[in-house]
Structure formats: structure tokens, C-alpha cells
Write an enzyme that holds these catalytic residues in place. Structure first.
Site, PDB file in Angstrom:
ATOM      1  N   GLY A   1       0.676  -6.951  -4.935  1.00  0.00           N
ATOM      2  CA  GLY A   1      -0.049  -5.853  -4.316  1.00  0.00           C
ATOM      3  C   GLY A   1      -0.822  -5.054  -5.348  1.00  0.00           C
ATOM      4  O   GLY A   1      -0.472  -5.044  -6.530  1.00  0.00           O
TER       5      GLY A   1
ATOM      6  N   GLN B   1      -5.268   1.878  -8.914  1.00  0.00           N
ATOM      7  CA  GLN B   1      -4.858   1.116 -10.104  1.00  0.00           C
ATOM      8  C   GLN B   1      -6.044   0.484 -10.829  1.00  0.00           C
ATOM      9  O   GLN B   1      -5.896   0.013 -11.951  1.00  0.00           O
ATOM     10  CB  GLN B   1      -3.841   0.032  -9.714  1.00  0.00           C
ATOM     11  CG  GLN B   1      -2.512   0.611  -9.261  1.00  0.00           C
ATOM     12  CD  GLN B   1      -1.546  -0.504  -8.906  1.00  0.00           C
ATOM     13  OE1 GLN B   1      -1.541  -0.988  -7.797  1.00  0.00           O
ATOM     14  NE2 GLN B   1      -0.746  -0.920  -9.876  1.00  0.00           N
TER      15      GLN B   1
ATOM     16  N   CYS C   1       5.569  -2.982 -11.082  1.00  0.00           N
ATOM     17  CA  CYS C   1       4.221  -2.519 -10.748  1.00  0.00           C
ATOM     18  C   CYS C   1       3.271  -3.040 -11.813  1.00  0.00           C
ATOM     19  O   CYS C   1       3.594  -2.998 -13.000  1.00  0.00           O
ATOM     20  CB  CYS C   1       4.228  -0.987 -10.727  1.00  0.00           C
ATOM     21  SG  CYS C   1       2.617  -0.263 -10.369  1.00  0.00           S
ATOM     22  N   LEU C   2       2.102  -3.509 -11.391  1.00  0.00           N
ATOM     23  CA  LEU C   2       1.142  -4.021 -12.368  1.00  0.00           C
ATOM     24  C   LEU C   2       0.702  -2.941 -13.354  1.00  0.00           C
ATOM     25  O   LEU C   2       0.245  -3.260 -14.445  1.00  0.00           O
ATOM     26  CB  LEU C   2      -0.080  -4.614 -11.654  1.00  0.00           C
ATOM     27  CG  LEU C   2       0.177  -5.895 -10.854  1.00  0.00           C
ATOM     28  CD1 LEU C   2      -1.091  -6.326 -10.131  1.00  0.00           C
ATOM     29  CD2 LEU C   2       0.699  -7.016 -11.745  1.00  0.00           C
TER      30      LEU C   2
ATOM     31  N   HIS D   1       5.324   0.499  -1.349  1.00  0.00           N
ATOM     32  CA  HIS D   1       4.954   0.689  -2.761  1.00  0.00           C
ATOM     33  C   HIS D   1       3.460   1.006  -2.894  1.00  0.00           C
ATOM     34  O   HIS D   1       3.075   1.951  -3.589  1.00  0.00           O
ATOM     35  CB  HIS D   1       5.316  -0.592  -3.534  1.00  0.00           C
ATOM     36  CG  HIS D   1       4.935  -0.580  -4.978  1.00  0.00           C
ATOM     37  ND1 HIS D   1       5.863  -0.588  -5.998  1.00  0.00           N
ATOM     38  CD2 HIS D   1       3.724  -0.577  -5.583  1.00  0.00           C
ATOM     39  CE1 HIS D   1       5.231  -0.574  -7.166  1.00  0.00           C
ATOM     40  NE2 HIS D   1       3.936  -0.582  -6.943  1.00  0.00           N
ATOM     41  N   GLU D   2       2.627   0.203  -2.212  1.00  0.00           N
ATOM     42  CA  GLU D   2       1.177   0.379  -2.376  1.00  0.00           C
ATOM     43  C   GLU D   2       0.690   1.657  -1.696  1.00  0.00           C
ATOM     44  O   GLU D   2      -0.186   2.347  -2.218  1.00  0.00           O
ATOM     45  CB  GLU D   2       0.422  -0.840  -1.841  1.00  0.00           C
ATOM     46  CG  GLU D   2       0.799  -2.169  -2.514  1.00  0.00           C
ATOM     47  CD  GLU D   2       0.724  -2.151  -4.029  1.00  0.00           C
ATOM     48  OE1 GLU D   2      -0.062  -1.356  -4.587  1.00  0.00           O
ATOM     49  OE2 GLU D   2       1.474  -2.911  -4.666  1.00  0.00           O
TER      50      GLU D   2
ATOM     51  N   HIS E   1       1.168   4.624  -3.808  1.00  0.00           N
ATOM     52  CA  HIS E   1       0.136   4.792  -4.846  1.00  0.00           C
ATOM     53  C   HIS E   1      -1.014   5.677  -4.370  1.00  0.00           C
ATOM     54  O   HIS E   1      -1.624   6.395  -5.164  1.00  0.00           O
ATOM     55  CB  HIS E   1      -0.464   3.429  -5.222  1.00  0.00           C
ATOM     56  CG  HIS E   1       0.260   2.696  -6.319  1.00  0.00           C
ATOM     57  ND1 HIS E   1       0.435   3.228  -7.580  1.00  0.00           N
ATOM     58  CD2 HIS E   1       0.813   1.458  -6.352  1.00  0.00           C
ATOM     59  CE1 HIS E   1       1.078   2.340  -8.343  1.00  0.00           C
ATOM     60  NE2 HIS E   1       1.331   1.259  -7.621  1.00  0.00           N
TER      61      HIS E   1
HETATM   62 NI    NI Z   1       2.273  -0.491  -8.187  1.00  0.00          NI
END
Ligand code: NI
Length: 164
Positions: A46, A51, A88-89, A130-131, A134
Site C-alpha cells: 500500500g 508518502q 511501512c515503506l 494503515h493507508e 496516513h
Molecule cells: Ni505506511
């Protein structure tokens, strides 16, 4: 399509609230295409627009069942709980146990402005939560119960399964 740079660590942009998308235009399509490409290249499941430094309420997700694009997503129902490892990326090599609902319903719009609804369980429910966090400047580390030792990439839950 083009790869975008994923912001990492304590970049203050990750703490900002993303704006509602009002124009379902070509620029939005380009952003979604770029986000998907960037997510797949990084082997994430995701990615939120913040991000890649864009403060718009836009998310891409693929837990292995195909690409999901969400514009202005809202969680309208959630039930159950699950506890599992999450990463998380934007925080490479950091993983922790996070409790999330086990089922969620998400209402959003697609890239053309058409209303869409998704039901997710397990990992997909986790990815939705999660997304969407953000988009309000919330990262998984805010909710972590216990941080874990870094694991080799193939064992990470939040890394997308390899294509066969
Ligand atoms: Ni993330």
C-alpha cells in the site's frame, strides 16, 4: 508512468493532513499511475499520496489480489480485531505489532469520480486502516504495541507477495 520518491523517517510531511480531492482530472490519473508503479517497485502492499509528498486523499493498495485505487476513502464500518506485524515503506526496516479491526468497509471514489465500496478482511483490512491513517498524518508507529526485530525482506508481512 514514473517512479516517485518515497519520503521516509521523520519527514514532517508525513504528519500533515491530506486534502480532499475535488478534481477528478488527468493529473489525478497520473498520480495514481505513478503511485502504483512506485508501490510495486518498492514491493509494498500500500501507498498513500503523502508518502510521495502529495497531500491529497489518494491511496493505492495491492495485497496480492489486484490493484485498488482509493480517492477520498472513508472507513464506514469496522468489526473484530487482529494483531499482527506491520511495517511501512516510509519506515524501512521497522516493524511492530499493531492491533487493527479484522473487517472493514471502505467507501471511496475511483479515478473518474465514481463511488466505490470495498470490504476487506485480514491483511486487506489492515492495509485499508494503515493507508487511511496516513491521510490524517498518522503512522503505524503511533499505534504500535511492540516493535519487532528487523526481518529479512521475504518474511515481512507488509511486503507484497512475489508474483508467480
Ligand atoms: Ni505506511
Amino acid at each position: 508512468m514514473a517512479l516517485r520518491k518515497i519520503v521516509t523517517g521523520e519527514d514532517p510531511v508525513l504528519r500533515k493532513t491530506s486534502r480532499t480531492v475535488e478534481n477528478f482530472d488527468e493529473k489525478l490519473g497520473v498520480l495514481l499511475d505513478d503511485m502504483a508503479e512506485t508501490m510495486y517497485k518498492a514491493e509494498g502492499v500500500g501507498l498513500a499520496a503523502v508518502q510521495v509528498g502529495i497531500l491529497k486523499r489518494v491511496v493505492t493498495i495491492d495485497v496480492g489480489d489486484g490493484l485498488i485505487e482509493l480517492v477520498n476513502p472513508v472507513i464506514t464500518e469496522s468489526s473484530g480485531t487482529q494483531e499482527d506485524s506491520e511495517g511501512c515503506l516510509s519506515f524501512p526496516n521497522e516493524f511492530g505489532i499493531v492491533e487493527r479491526p479484522n473487517q472493514v468497509t471502505v467507501k471511496a471514489f475511483d479515478r473518474s469520480g465514481k463511488p466505490v465500496e470495498y470490504h476487506g478482511t485480514g491483511l486487506l483490512a489492515r492495509a485499508f486502516c494503515h493507508e487511511i491513517d496516513h491521510l490524517d498524518g498518522v503512522v503505524f508507529k503511533d499505534k504500535v504495541k511492540e516493535m519487532l526485530e528487523p526481518e529479512p525482506p521475504k518474511k515481512r508481512l507488509f511486503v507484497r507477495p512475489k508474483r508467480k
